[in-house]
Design an enzyme around this catalytic site. Structure first.
Site, mmCIF file in Angstrom:
data_model
loop_
_atom_site.group_PDB
_atom_site.id
_atom_site.type_symbol
_atom_site.label_atom_id
_atom_site.label_comp_id
_atom_site.label_asym_id
_atom_site.label_seq_id
_atom_site.Cartn_x
_atom_site.Cartn_y
_atom_site.Cartn_z
ATOM 1 N N ARG A 112 0.815 -1.219 0.000
ATOM 2 C CA ARG A 112 0.000 0.000 0.000
ATOM 3 C C ARG A 112 0.846 1.266 0.000
ATOM 4 O O ARG A 112 0.353 2.342 -0.322
ATOM 5 C CB ARG A 112 -0.951 -0.005 1.199
ATOM 6 C CG ARG A 112 -2.067 -1.046 1.080
ATOM 7 C CD ARG A 112 -2.816 -1.213 2.390
ATOM 8 N NE ARG A 112 -3.373 0.048 2.855
ATOM 9 C CZ ARG A 112 -3.862 0.230 4.085
ATOM 10 N NH1 ARG A 112 -3.804 -0.756 4.977
ATOM 11 N NH2 ARG A 112 -4.372 1.393 4.432
ATOM 12 N N ASN A 165 -7.408 -4.285 20.341
ATOM 13 C CA ASN A 165 -6.131 -4.993 20.290
ATOM 14 C C ASN A 165 -5.147 -4.264 19.392
ATOM 15 O O ASN A 165 -5.411 -4.027 18.218
ATOM 16 C CB ASN A 165 -6.371 -6.418 19.762
ATOM 17 C CG ASN A 165 -5.085 -7.189 19.567
ATOM 18 O OD1 ASN A 165 -4.124 -6.994 20.300
ATOM 19 N ND2 ASN A 165 -5.069 -8.059 18.571
#
Length: 446
Positions: free
Chosen positions: A18, A173
């Site tokens: 990306r 998380n």
């Protein structure tokens, strides 16, 4: 257990597609320093006995950048985060201290946060796994940490698998963990790839630990510290967070920023007290600004030092090895490179000073340049104490101007000027009366 009973695994095997870059993702700069090195610098405060970086694509770039700061090993093929830690077996199997599992693209963690994570791991309940959680403003698609009333971590639930009630949980998380090294590979060896992606997920070790009767726990960090960088946009977000933290830190230490959001700092910028920084100023790496300095707007610094009481700018550029002395002045549209500007000296306007030593209280007129490069080599210009260099002067190095000497405006100086002498090299002025009127008349008749 001491901090030396600590090992660190940094996961950096992702391809970073990306980012759309030939540069490895974890080497993209943040505050002028590769993001991976931010993390390595932070770890130096913890004094780990072992540091292992797991690399994949672009591993040569990482190895060259890191050098001997950490050991690098290759994950090939890349079968998930759990597999990435499994491949450290040769280095860490049998290690009985604590293991921090970090990510090379999460560079803003503080030493305090990591120390607290370790402290929880070493707590009275002796949890096998401690997960670093955070409470974002927008929980997006983050995995949720399910914690019971005693604060014990029961499970990590991925967003896509979470019930509507679990999606209301605000504790998310980060993926970062502290694991008891004595049991880590017992847990990792139980991982399987029975999932849609066919990968070994590190998060599954929480469930495995619970099934073996071990406790698991949570430590909480600020959201800004666990920003992950996977794209140019996320890099910009992390840069913004880094810059904002720098600005608050400098202002708290006694620096005045007239427009804080317009001032850009590097990871190693040093600024003293009672410094005033006007809008739109850029500090590249290696800059030191001492006390009581004024930095005027639109100035640019790299590898330079500005000493107490000096003024720089506006629109000044200080390049590497520029050393501006106490109470000196560097004015508008002045560029200084590899030069020492003496105490109280002035270079007020439109000048280039490169490879030079300028004595105390010398005055450099507008448009002066040191001609330091002959196309092959750089040479030194020396200007003595109290010397005065007239406007639009070219000093062709190597050349020396003595103490107290004066160089007339418009001169091209190629030889040494003695102390207290006057040097003038301009041609004699010639005047032809009426010439301009005749010229204009001729041009208008065409």
């Amino acid at each position: 257990m001491s901090q030396q009973d600590l090992a660190v695994v940094i996961l950096a095997a992702g391809k970073g597609t990306r980012m759309k870059s030939n540069l490895h993702k974890v080497l993209h700069p943040l505050g002028g320093r590769p993001m991976l090195h931010h993390l390595l610098d932070t770890l130096e405060q913890l004094h780990p006995s072992r540091k292992v970086i797991v690399v994949g694509a672009g591993k040569e770039q990482v190895q060259q950048s890191v050098g001997d700061q950490a050991e690098t090993i290759t994950q090939e093929p890349q079968l998930g985060t759990g597999h990435a830690v499994q491949v450290t077996g040769d280095q860490l199997r049998g290690f009985e201290g604590d293991v921090l599992i970090l990510y090379g693209d999460v560079p803003l963690l503080s030493a305090e946060t990591l120390e607290n994570l370790i402290r929880v791991r070493r707590g009275a309940n002796d949890p096998a796994v401690v997960v670093l959680g955070f409470e974002p403003k927008d929980t997006k698609a983050y995995g949720r940490l399910v914690v019971n009333d005693q604060g014990i971590l029961e499970a990590i639930v991925e967003h896509k698998d979470a019930t509507s009630a679990q999606r209301e949980i605000g504790l998310c998380n980060s993926g970062i963990m502290a694991v008891n090294g004595a049991v880590m590979f017992d847990l990792l060896d139980q991982l399987d790839d029975n999932n849609a992606a066919g990968e070994f997920y590190l998060t599954d070790i929480v469930g495995i630990a619970k099934s073996k009767g071990y406790e698991c726990a949570v430590s909480v960090a600020d959201e800004a510290e666990v920003i992950g960088i996977n794209s140019r946009s996320e890099l910009a977000e992390a840069e913004a967070a880094f810059q904002q933290a720098c600005r608050h830190s400098f202002m708290a230490a006694g620096v005045t920023l007239l427009a804080p959001e317009t001032v850009h700092f590097s990871y190693d910028t040093v600024i003293g007290r009672d410094v005033v920084i006007e809008p739109n100023v850029f500090f590249g790496p290696g800059v030191v600004i001492e006390d009581d300095v004024t930095v005027k707007g639109f100035s640019h610094f790299e590898g330079a030092i500005v000493r107490t009481g000096a003024t720089v700018g506006p629109y000044a550029r200080l390049r590497p090895k520029a050393d501006v002395g106490r109470n000196a002045k560097i004015g508008n549209f002045v560029e200084v490179k590899k030069s020492v500007i003496g105490e109280g000296a002035k270079v007020s306007h439109l000048s280039y000073i490169g490879d030079a030593v300028i004595g105390a209280h010398a005055n450099i007129g507008a448009g002066t340049i040191t001609c330091n490069y002959d196309g092959y080599n750089k040479a030194l210009t020396e200007i003595g104490k109290g010397a005065f260099i007239g406007s639009n002067t070219a000093l062709v190095a190597p050349v020396k101007i003595g103490d107290g000497a004066i160089v007339g405006a418009g001169s091209v100086v190629t030889r040494e000027v003695e102390s207290d002498a006057l040097a003038v090299t301009r041609a004699n002025q010639k005047e032809i009366g009426g010439w301009a009127a005749k010229f204009r008349s001729k041009q208008t008749k065409k």
